[in-house]
Write a protein that holds these residues in place. Structure first.
Motif, PDB file in Angstrom:
ATOM      1  N   GLU A 204      -2.918   7.164  -4.021  1.00  0.00           N
ATOM      2  CA  GLU A 204      -2.558   7.343  -2.616  1.00  0.00           C
ATOM      3  C   GLU A 204      -2.427   6.005  -1.901  1.00  0.00           C
ATOM      4  N   MET A 205      -3.363   5.093  -2.153  1.00  0.00           N
ATOM      5  CA  MET A 205      -3.327   3.791  -1.501  1.00  0.00           C
ATOM      6  C   MET A 205      -2.113   2.987  -1.959  1.00  0.00           C
ATOM      7  N   ARG A 206      -1.750   3.063  -3.233  1.00  0.00           N
ATOM      8  CA  ARG A 206      -0.576   2.353  -3.723  1.00  0.00           C
ATOM      9  C   ARG A 206       0.692   2.891  -3.056  1.00  0.00           C
ATOM     10  N   GLU A 207       0.775   4.199  -2.902  1.00  0.00           N
ATOM     11  CA  GLU A 207       1.947   4.795  -2.277  1.00  0.00           C
ATOM     12  C   GLU A 207       2.069   4.381  -0.816  1.00  0.00           C
ATOM     13  N   ILE A 208       0.939   4.405  -0.101  1.00  0.00           N
ATOM     14  CA  ILE A 208       0.965   4.012   1.313  1.00  0.00           C
ATOM     15  C   ILE A 208       1.320   2.542   1.444  1.00  0.00           C
ATOM     16  N   SER A 209       0.747   1.721   0.586  1.00  0.00           N
ATOM     17  CA  SER A 209       1.037   0.288   0.609  1.00  0.00           C
ATOM     18  C   SER A 209       2.519   0.030   0.340  1.00  0.00           C
ATOM     19  N   SER A 210       3.093   0.771  -0.597  1.00  0.00           N
ATOM     20  CA  SER A 210       4.520   0.622  -0.892  1.00  0.00           C
ATOM     21  C   SER A 210       5.373   1.042   0.297  1.00  0.00           C
ATOM     22  N   ASP A 211       4.983   2.132   0.966  1.00  0.00           N
ATOM     23  CA  ASP A 211       5.718   2.580   2.152  1.00  0.00           C
ATOM     24  C   ASP A 211       5.696   1.509   3.238  1.00  0.00           C
ATOM     25  N   LEU A 212       4.533   0.904   3.442  1.00  0.00           N
ATOM     26  CA  LEU A 212       4.414  -0.154   4.445  1.00  0.00           C
ATOM     27  C   LEU A 212       5.312  -1.343   4.116  1.00  0.00           C
ATOM     28  N   MET A 213       5.272  -1.777   2.858  1.00  0.00           N
ATOM     29  CA  MET A 213       6.078  -2.919   2.461  1.00  0.00           C
ATOM     30  C   MET A 213       7.567  -2.594   2.560  1.00  0.00           C
TER      31      MET A 213
END
Length: 574
Positions: A204-213
């Motif tokens: 979940e954190m990787r997905e959110i981080s990717s969305d932010l970037m």
């Protein structure tokens, strides 16, 4: 029974198989570093041995000072100092080796992933946003690289530390060894839950981080549009909403970690107090010495922490495996097709004589099911300028993508034909026959010369200037502070849209390919410069084929043939 059912359910769901695939993929990069990794393990075991030996030496020193046993104090002190220095040296070696291997593995994985992205099928690649790909290339690669060099050495070192500490305590007092391990069952139970939650949170954190970037990357790439429409507040508010989502998930994970670590701290504290009480009792009863008691207290804490660290190796491996899975998703994308290699080689031998482009009964459908072209016929002979017109969004750029081998007709054919009947199917292998000027600004950060030499690395300054003249760009480039060696910012910052287009056209001329594709490439030019550019292009090579997608009547007047795309049909108007 319940645990067994859960275990077998995980196997049926492919959980273990998935982790095995991810681990196997990671350690393909470790093969060439096995010698260094083994040395890393030896150094780690040596450091652990020095640490354990130092604890035993301190016990001997205290007992010698208190008169419990006899011996040379100076020799014991020297031994302690030697072990401490050996421990420091071993840690320094470990740090140096791990840094070197980490950088090498990071570079290797990053280059490998980047290379696979570059050669991935164009449509398949569009499943990912650019920011997501950047996040995978940076954060995920770093974590995988650290795990590749650290997981096995950490596992071995911590296992040796645990076994060695337990053996020493057990040698002096078996009961004390059992007490020191009281927290082990609790840690095992908690770690099972922690591992499961860890994998979920990591994904979940990787997905959110990717969305932010991705969001930030999109914002910066389109900063001019954002400013032009006064959308700064809108984009700021959207970013803040995404940050709230990130914050909520991060705090959820933090709360989970705090509760877990607090519980484990309480368990560890209780075990420490029990160990302390038992040591005091043994000392009072005369069973152990003061030095042994101090050693017990040190090692009891070390035993608990080493067991905890041993357990934590698994969650860190799970985190790395999650990252590896994200990288594997990119590497497993469909690769570009190379078709009709024999035909391509045959065409290369006669390309200087000119190449014609043919589409016959071509149906073009995107993966999403959107049909763009139906039963399309198209012909562009060598030495001709062929214009393609049509309303925006009807498929002009899609036709260019077909010609560049980015997408393929699902029915019909797309071919290139040269002298003496040499021909081949259009695919990724035929791009060397094309020079391409796309819509918009395609200038990269660097000098004018660096932008030009992207298509011809060995181009001389004279060749670059000649191509700039053909693209009507030399007249402003020569006025720049350092001419062709003048710096241009990202996406052509520092020059106008029209100037950027002229440099892009000059770059295509410098490539000197048989077919030139101009996709709305003269939209930012005035009519006079546009006409000069087209005339120069055709003069540059009498056998060149020029295909232009356009809305401008000025281009149509110099075109040999005109095609129109409308309602999925490609029809010849002239």
């Amino acid at each position: 029974m319940r645990l067994l059912k859960k275990f077998f359910r995980k196997i049926r769901e492919g959980y273990l198989e998935e982790m095995y695939r991810e681990a196997k993929w990671m350690y393909q990069y470790a093969k060439k570093y096995w010698a260094s990794i083994c040395f890393y393990i030896i150094a780690g075991v040596f450091s652990t041995g020095m640490s354990l030996g130092g604890s035993v030496a301190s016990k001997v020193l205290i007992d010698t000072v208190t008169g419990v046993q006899t011996g040379r104090i100076g020799m014991v002190i020297g031994l302690m100092i030697g072990m401490a220095l050996g421990n420091i040296a071993a840690k320094a070696v470990i740090s140096r080796i791990s840094a070197r291997i980490s950088v090498d593995v990071q570079n290797e994985i990053r280059a490998d992933i980047y290379n696979k992205i570059i050669y991935t099928d164009w449509e398949s690649l569009h499943e990912f946003r650019s920011g997501d790909l950047l996040n995978r290339l940076s954060t995920d690669v770093s974590q995988v690289a650290d795990s590749v060099i650290g997981w096995i050495p950490s596992l071995v070192t911590r296992l040796v530390q645990f076994i060695g500490t337990f053996a020493i305590i057990f040698y002096y007092d078996p009961v004390m060894a059992g007490i020191a391990l009281l927290s082990a069952p609790v840690m095992l139970l908690v770690s099972r839950y922690l591992m499961r939650r860890m994998r979920i949170y990591n994904k979940e954190m990787r997905e959110i981080s990717s969305d932010l970037m991705s969001y930030q990357n999109d914002s910066f790439q389109n900063i001019q549009t954002v400013k032009a429409f006064g959308l700064m507040d809108l984009f700021r508010d959207r970013l803040q909403k995404m940050q709230v989502r990130y914050r909520t998930k991060m705090l959820d994970y933090n709360r989970f970690s705090v509760y877990t670590s607090s519980f484990m701290s309480v368990v560890g504290m209780l075990v420490s107090y029990i160990c302390f009480g038992w040591s005091v009792y043994r000392l009072w009863s005369g069973y152990i010495t003061t030095g042994t008691m101090i050693m017990f207290l040190q090692m009891a804490s070390s035993l608990s922490s080493s067991f905890s660290l041993l357990i934590q190796v698994v969650p860190s491996a799970i985190s790395a495996a999650t990252c590896a899975g994200r990288l594997m998703a990119v590497t497993e994308l469909k690769k570009e097709e190379i078709r009709d290699e024999e035909g391509v080689e045959a065409l290369k031998k006669v390309k200087d004589e000119g190449i014609s482009v043919y589409l016959s009964q071509a149906d073009v459908i995107y993966k999403e099911g959107n049909k763009v072209l139906e039963k399309g016929d198209f012909q562009a002979e060598k030495g001709e300028i062929v214009a393609v017109i049509g309303p925006s969004g009807e498929g002009k750029t899609t036709l260019v993508r077909v010609l560049l081998g980015l997408i393929y007709p699902v029915e019909g054919t797309a071919r290139l034909v040269g002298k003496d009947g040499a021909s081949c199917q259009i695919s990724s292998a035929t791009r060397s026959f094309f020079s391409y000027v796309p819509q918009g600004n395609t200038i990269f950060a660097g000098t004018v010369a660096e932008n030009m030499r992207m298509v011809k690395r060995d181009a001389t300054d004279e060749e670059i200037i000649s191509a700039l003249k053909s693209g009507c760009a030399w007249e402003f480039v020569k006025e720049l502070p350092e001419g062709i060696n003048s710096m241009i910012g990202e996406r052509g910052t520092g020059i106008s849209e029209g100037q950027a287009q002229r440099i892009a056209i000059a770059r295509a001329v410098l490539r000197d390919a048989p077919v030139l594709l101009l996709d709305e490439a003269t939209s930012a030019l005035d009519m006079e410069i546009e006409e000069r550019v087209l005339n120069n292009i055709m003069k540059h090579g009498k056998n060149k084929t020029c295909i232009v997608t356009t809305h401008r009547p000025s281009v149509l007047s110099v075109s040999d043939h005109i095609y129109e795309i409308r309602d999925n049909r490609l029809e010849q108007l002239k």
